[in-house]
Scaffold this motif. Structure first.
Motif, PDB file in Angstrom:
ATOM      1  N   ASN A  13      12.833 -21.109 -32.006  1.00  0.00           N
ATOM      2  CA  ASN A  13      13.998 -21.934 -31.524  1.00  0.00           C
ATOM      3  C   ASN A  13      13.765 -22.417 -30.228  1.00  0.00           C
ATOM      4  OD1 ASN A  13      16.382 -23.348 -31.891  1.00  0.00           O
ATOM      5  ND2 ASN A  13      17.547 -21.586 -30.659  1.00  0.00           N
ATOM      6  N   TRP A  18      26.686 -21.778 -29.986  1.00  0.00           N
ATOM      7  CA  TRP A  18      25.623 -22.115 -30.900  1.00  0.00           C
ATOM      8  C   TRP A  18      26.297 -22.209 -32.423  1.00  0.00           C
ATOM      9  CZ3 TRP A  18      23.452 -24.172 -27.260  1.00  0.00           C
ATOM     10  CH2 TRP A  18      22.932 -23.492 -26.185  1.00  0.00           C
ATOM     11  N   GLU A  63      12.852 -22.779 -21.663  1.00  0.00           N
ATOM     12  CA  GLU A  63      14.341 -23.109 -21.840  1.00  0.00           C
ATOM     13  C   GLU A  63      14.674 -24.027 -21.000  1.00  0.00           C
ATOM     14  OE1 GLU A  63      18.119 -22.762 -23.326  1.00  0.00           O
ATOM     15  OE2 GLU A  63      16.523 -21.341 -24.220  1.00  0.00           O
ATOM     16  N   TYR A  97      23.403 -26.774 -20.250  1.00  0.00           N
ATOM     17  CA  TYR A  97      23.151 -27.198 -21.534  1.00  0.00           C
ATOM     18  C   TYR A  97      24.028 -26.941 -22.816  1.00  0.00           C
ATOM     19  CZ  TYR A  97      19.833 -27.649 -25.393  1.00  0.00           C
ATOM     20  OH  TYR A  97      19.402 -28.039 -26.509  1.00  0.00           O
ATOM     21  N   GLY A 147      13.213 -27.636 -20.766  1.00  0.00           N
ATOM     22  CA  GLY A 147      13.674 -28.483 -21.883  1.00  0.00           C
ATOM     23  C   GLY A 147      15.096 -28.976 -21.899  1.00  0.00           C
ATOM     24  N   ASN A 148      15.912 -27.963 -21.592  1.00  0.00           N
ATOM     25  CA  ASN A 148      17.357 -28.340 -21.224  1.00  0.00           C
ATOM     26  C   ASN A 148      17.459 -29.496 -20.377  1.00  0.00           C
ATOM     27  OD1 ASN A 148      18.070 -26.224 -22.670  1.00  0.00           O
ATOM     28  ND2 ASN A 148      18.402 -24.724 -20.866  1.00  0.00           N
ATOM     29  N   SER A 179       4.991 -25.040 -24.407  1.00  0.00           N
ATOM     30  CA  SER A 179       6.080 -24.937 -25.381  1.00  0.00           C
ATOM     31  C   SER A 179       5.799 -24.744 -26.790  1.00  0.00           C
ATOM     32  CB  SER A 179       7.034 -26.307 -25.300  1.00  0.00           C
ATOM     33  OG  SER A 179       6.528 -27.534 -25.956  1.00  0.00           O
ATOM     34  N   ASN A 182      18.816 -25.661 -31.586  1.00  0.00           N
ATOM     35  CA  ASN A 182      18.004 -26.412 -30.802  1.00  0.00           C
ATOM     36  C   ASN A 182      17.632 -27.808 -31.480  1.00  0.00           C
ATOM     37  OD1 ASN A 182      18.287 -25.503 -27.993  1.00  0.00           O
ATOM     38  ND2 ASN A 182      16.761 -23.977 -28.547  1.00  0.00           N
ATOM     39  N   TYR A 194      20.012 -31.880 -30.595  1.00  0.00           N
ATOM     40  CA  TYR A 194      19.927 -33.114 -29.836  1.00  0.00           C
ATOM     41  C   TYR A 194      19.203 -34.105 -30.741  1.00  0.00           C
ATOM     42  CZ  TYR A 194      21.976 -32.522 -25.041  1.00  0.00           C
ATOM     43  OH  TYR A 194      22.668 -32.475 -24.218  1.00  0.00           O
ATOM     44  N   ASP A 201      20.706 -23.396 -18.261  1.00  0.00           N
ATOM     45  CA  ASP A 201      21.065 -22.644 -19.337  1.00  0.00           C
ATOM     46  C   ASP A 201      22.569 -22.589 -19.925  1.00  0.00           C
ATOM     47  OD1 ASP A 201      20.091 -20.276 -18.134  1.00  0.00           O
ATOM     48  OD2 ASP A 201      21.053 -19.427 -20.109  1.00  0.00           O
ATOM     49  N   LYS A 261      12.846 -26.632 -29.014  1.00  0.00           N
ATOM     50  CA  LYS A 261      13.619 -27.190 -27.977  1.00  0.00           C
ATOM     51  C   LYS A 261      12.586 -28.062 -26.989  1.00  0.00           C
ATOM     52  CE  LYS A 261      17.034 -25.322 -25.532  1.00  0.00           C
ATOM     53  NZ  LYS A 261      17.813 -24.231 -25.135  1.00  0.00           N
ATOM     54  N   SER A 271      14.878 -16.598 -23.395  1.00  0.00           N
ATOM     55  CA  SER A 271      15.615 -17.809 -23.600  1.00  0.00           C
ATOM     56  C   SER A 271      17.096 -17.766 -23.077  1.00  0.00           C
ATOM     57  CB  SER A 271      15.740 -17.912 -25.405  1.00  0.00           C
ATOM     58  OG  SER A 271      16.667 -17.417 -26.003  1.00  0.00           O
TER      59      SER A 271
END
Length: 866
Positions: A622, A733, A561, A501, A564-565, A601, A687, A690, A498, A626, A609
């Protein structure tokens, strides 16, 4: 409490290019240039493009990371350089002109009695770009420029692996007449965390052999090498390594006399100022502290000159540089530069002689960076200061009145009002919506941010040679490096998922193949059976440089977290490189993470997170999105590798997204919530970046627009808070979020971050975590974040630009994207991975490496009904 007026009044002058022979000859951006008041002119320089809390000096690795803090209006000659952790380091610089000594680096003059022939210099300017930090001083009849160069050349793996940096000090006559010029520079043992020579082994090295030196040798660089007498491999003290070596290097260059000396600080420095030479004694032993601490010095006498310069190299060198757990056991890894150039002295020599080539490569990166910033913003902004409504005082850079700052119209035709007694910043009259700081170019603000971030990103990584495996048939030329990231200043974890990411936009922009090198150790840990959980690991080691994994699975708990990353980074790597074979090799693990996201998720339980300093929270909106976007990415990955899981993952992502919208959006319809069913809560929805970057088409355009409108209603003078629980924010962020917003909201984020850099009271390298109110200081009760690689997230706009989405494609609009909506094709001209270049020197001993894993059988992963 706010000083926006000073900023506006000082932002309008165009400036010349960076110093002649050491930086890119490219017209500069001119945005937040700080001009000192008349009363400060003798002690405070002009900063261009802005005044950050710390200027990078030598930043090449977690252990070569030296900065000049600007806190309390300090600069290079008013306070000592600092390590990223904050402790001072001894690095002294003096130039003698016609018998008068002038200090341009360090604070030794404060330790001396008043001497008529020892003076401080007058700081004139500090200028930085992505490669160089140039400090200019007036010293009697000459101008001194200290140019610090830490190359950022991400596509040259060998050069990027060298943990050494350059300093070039140049003297130019200011009256057109020749002057007798001498240079002096020294370092102390604080670079290896020690101050008493009893604890130090020193080596004076000139040419291929060690010895007392020849004084005027010109065939090879000359180095002071320091190392702990009682080393502790892979240990740190105050973040400084307790093993390896420190190198401080120069050569006689064109000196008529070149000398050196080690000894007590007072003896060596006072002796030079009085005698203007050193005594060529490399053997004195000093066991004192403070003024009596040992220093290691060089001096050059250049004779009568109009212009001249000397060069130094400096850095911390470890071999081995990592301890690594893998299938073959625990291994000590050799640094990649050792494979490229040979041993330490060979590498120092190569680096010394490589300056011109490295500078050319660095300047090319800088040229491309500026070109890409301009391309991203082309046609989206009117000329700065082109609006006739700008007050006369701003156009002329004359004295302004407070009343000039209360209201007006900016260069975009946007009316504004400003109350200096609040922390709200500039607001739109009537509805109090936040707007960007007026009269400032967003493009120039953005350039100032990414130029400062580049060295900091690369300075958090080391490159290592993979461990050898017996009986491997792979040749040495097929080896690819492993990259290891130190989570600088937050907790020292290695390859923290994280933390990688948020940094990914830099790598996607600069060289996406580096992502593969960083992810490889994470893959080996989990595919090798060293991690028992079904979700992604948090990191591969609790503290750098011990990459020994978490075989018990007790790493920091961020399951949604990091799962997904990992999937999103893997898919992005493919989209920017076209490396489908890599996805196929690791499909089994990625599918395992995706199944975890299917299960957990949509309604995430109480967990951390990436913003773990804010604590655990259930039902994080958020975090859920993700995971859902990650499932959409996994569907595309399955299509790329030809697996029938694609339909299952796609249907799940779509159904989850519809359910997510009903849970995530406040009943007012104005914004998403921080957590489901928590009325009045909100946060940055970074998030969804992407989804836009890769044009996945999952998140609805209306949601992008809703969020963009909302952020402007909760902004503060230094940006938008991370969420409603606190008034601190994260710089990475903010830029990710800015990339998903309308033009006006994006401008609000970008200009606020640049303004914070210019005005913050923080004193360490670029912090990604800071207060949006007050003085923009560090948040209370949280460790000071500094020098972290997450500033790679500031390249989010440039990564968008690489996909064809420019400044005009705002919010959910992906006009111009080179990716088909929800398609799987990579970029038309991807950054295809290539073998890292190696030094064309003497052949090195081949290293055996593990064989390439066979393509896994993945058909068994197909779900029923998938």
């Amino acid at each position: 409490m706010c000083f926006l007026g000073k900023l506006v009044a000082s932002a309008c002058l165009a400036l010349t290019t960076i110093s002649s022979n050491v930086a890119a000859q490219i017209p500069p951006f001119t945005n937040f240039t700080v001009y000192p008041d008349d009363a400060q002119a003798s002690t405070v320089p002009k900063y261009t493009p802005l005044r950050p809390p710390a200027i990078p000096l030598a930043v090449r690795s977690p252990y070569t990371s030296v900065w000049s803090s600007t806190v309390a209006r300090g600069t290079l000659n008013s306070q000592n350089p600092i390590f990223w952790f904050g402790q001072g380091l001894g690095w002294e610089g003096i130039v003698v002109v016609d018998g008068n000594s002038f200090e341009y680096m360090g604070t030794v003059i404060n330790d001396f009695p008043e001497l008529s022939y020892f003076n401080t210099t007058v700081p004139l300017e500090v200028r930085y770009d992505s490669q160089f930090s140039n400090f200019t001083f007036l010293a009697g009849p000459v101008v001194i420029t200290a140019s610090f160069f830490s190359p950022v050349i991400p596509k040259d793996i060998c050069r990027s692996s060298i943990p050494l940096s350059y300093l070039t000090t140049t003297v130019q006559s200011n009256d057109g007449k020749p002057h007798h010029v001498q240079f002096y520079s020294d370092v102390n043992a604080q670079w290896i965390g020690l101050g008493n020579e009893f604890d130090i082994i020193k080596e004076f090295h000139t040419g291929p052999l060690s010895g007392n030196g020849t004084g005027n040798s010109t065939d090879a660089p000359t180095s002071w090498i320091l190392r702990p007498r009682f080393p502790a491999d892979f240990a740190e003290a105050n973040q400084i390594p307790r093993w390896g070596n420190f190198s401080f290097t120069t050569s006689p260059m064109k000196a008529s006399n070149f000398s050196y000396q080690s000894g007590s600080a007072t003896s060596v420095r006072f002796g030079f100022v009085n005698n203007r030479r050193l005594n060529n004694d490399a053997g004195s032993v000093t066991r004192g502290f403070g003024n009596q601490e040992p220093v290691y010095a060089f001096a050059h006498d250049m004779g009568e000159v109009v212009e001249t310069s000397v060069r130094y190299t400096i850095g911390s060198i470890q071999s081995p540089n990592m301890r690594y757990l893998h299938k073959g056991g625990l291994s000590n890894l050799a640094p990649w530069w050792e494979k490229c150039y040979g041993g330490m002295h060979d590498t120092i020599r190569f680096h010394w002689n490589d300056f011109d080539t490295a500078a050319a490569l660095g300047n090319e990166f800088e040229r491309q960076l500026r070109a890409d910033v301009n391309a991203f913003y082309k046609g989206s902004e009117p000329p700065i200061f082109g609006n006739s409504s700008i007050p006369h005082s701003f156009r002329k850079n004359e004295t302004y009145k407070t009343s000039d700052l209360l209201n007006g119209t900016d260069q975009y035709g946007q009316p504004w009002e400003f109350d200096p007694d609040t922390a709200y910043g500039y607001l739109e009259p009537g509805n109090a919506t936040g707007i960007a700081i007026p009269f400032i170019s967003e493009a120039e603000s953005y350039y100032a941010i990414v130029a400062l971030s580049a060295r900091q990103v690369m300075g958090a990584y080391v490159f290592a040679v993979p461990p050898s495996v017996p009986n491997s048939s792979d040749s040495s030329s097929s080896i690819e490096p492993l990259m290891f990231q130190k989570e600088i200043s937050s907790n020292g974890n290695i390859n923290t998922v994280d933390v990688l990411y948020p940094a990914t936009p830099f790598f996607l922009y600069a060289n996406p193949t580096l992502l593969k090198y960083i992810m490889q150790p994470l893959l080996e840990l989990q595919e090798g059976g060293f991690y028992p959980n079904t979700y992604s690991t948090h990191d591969i080691g609790a503290h750098f440089p011990l990459a020994t994994g978490h075989v018990e699975g007790n790493d920091e708990y961020m399951p949604v977290e990091n799962s997904g990353n990992f999937i999103l980074m893997a898919y992005a790597y493919y989209k920017f490189t076209g490396d489908a074979r890599w996805l196929t090799q690791h499909y089994e693990l990625l599918s395992q993470f995706a199944q975890y996201l299917v299960d957990f998720s949509l309604i995430p339980s109480a967990q951390l997170s990436t913003d773990d300093f804010a604590g655990e929270l259930a039902n994080q909106t958020n975090l859920a999105i993700k995971g859902i976007v990650g499932l959409q990415a996994m569907s595309a990955i399955a299509r790329v590798v030809g697996n029938s899981d694609a339909e299952f993952f796609s249907a799940t992502a779509e159904s989850y997204y519809a359910r997510w919208e009903s849970l995530a959006i406040d009943p007012s319809g104005q914004h998403t919530l921080l957590a489901y069913q928590w009325r009045s809560s909100w946060g940055l929805l970074y998030n969804i970046y992407y989804d836009k970057l890769l044009n996945m088409g999952l998140v609805k355009p209306a949601l992008y627009a809703m969020q963009s409108r909302w952020y402007a209603t909760v902004s503060q003078v230094f940006g938008v808070p991370l969420d409603n629980r606190h008034h601190y924010t994260k710089s990475d962020w903010q830029i990710w979020t800015a990339a998903t917003c309308s033009r006006s909201t994006r401008r609000l984020f970008v200009n606020a971050l640049a303004y914070w850099l210019n005005e913050t009271s923080t004193n360490l390298p670029f912090s990604d975590l800071y207060e949006t109110v007050g003085t923009g200081g560090y948040p209370l009760l949280i460790d000071h974040f500094s020098a972290r690689p997450v500033v790679g997230g500031h390249f989010a706009l440039l990564a968008l630009g690489k996909t064809g989405q420019m400044a005009g494609a705002t919010g959910g609009d992906t006009t111009g994207s080179l990716f088909e909506k929800n398609g799987t094709d990579p970029l038309p001209h991807p950054d295809t991975p290539t073998m890292p270049p190696t030094y064309a020197g003497p052949p090195l001993k081949p290293r055996a490496v593990r064989k390439q894993a066979a393509k896994p059988e993945v058909s068994w992963l197909r779900k029923n009904g998938g």
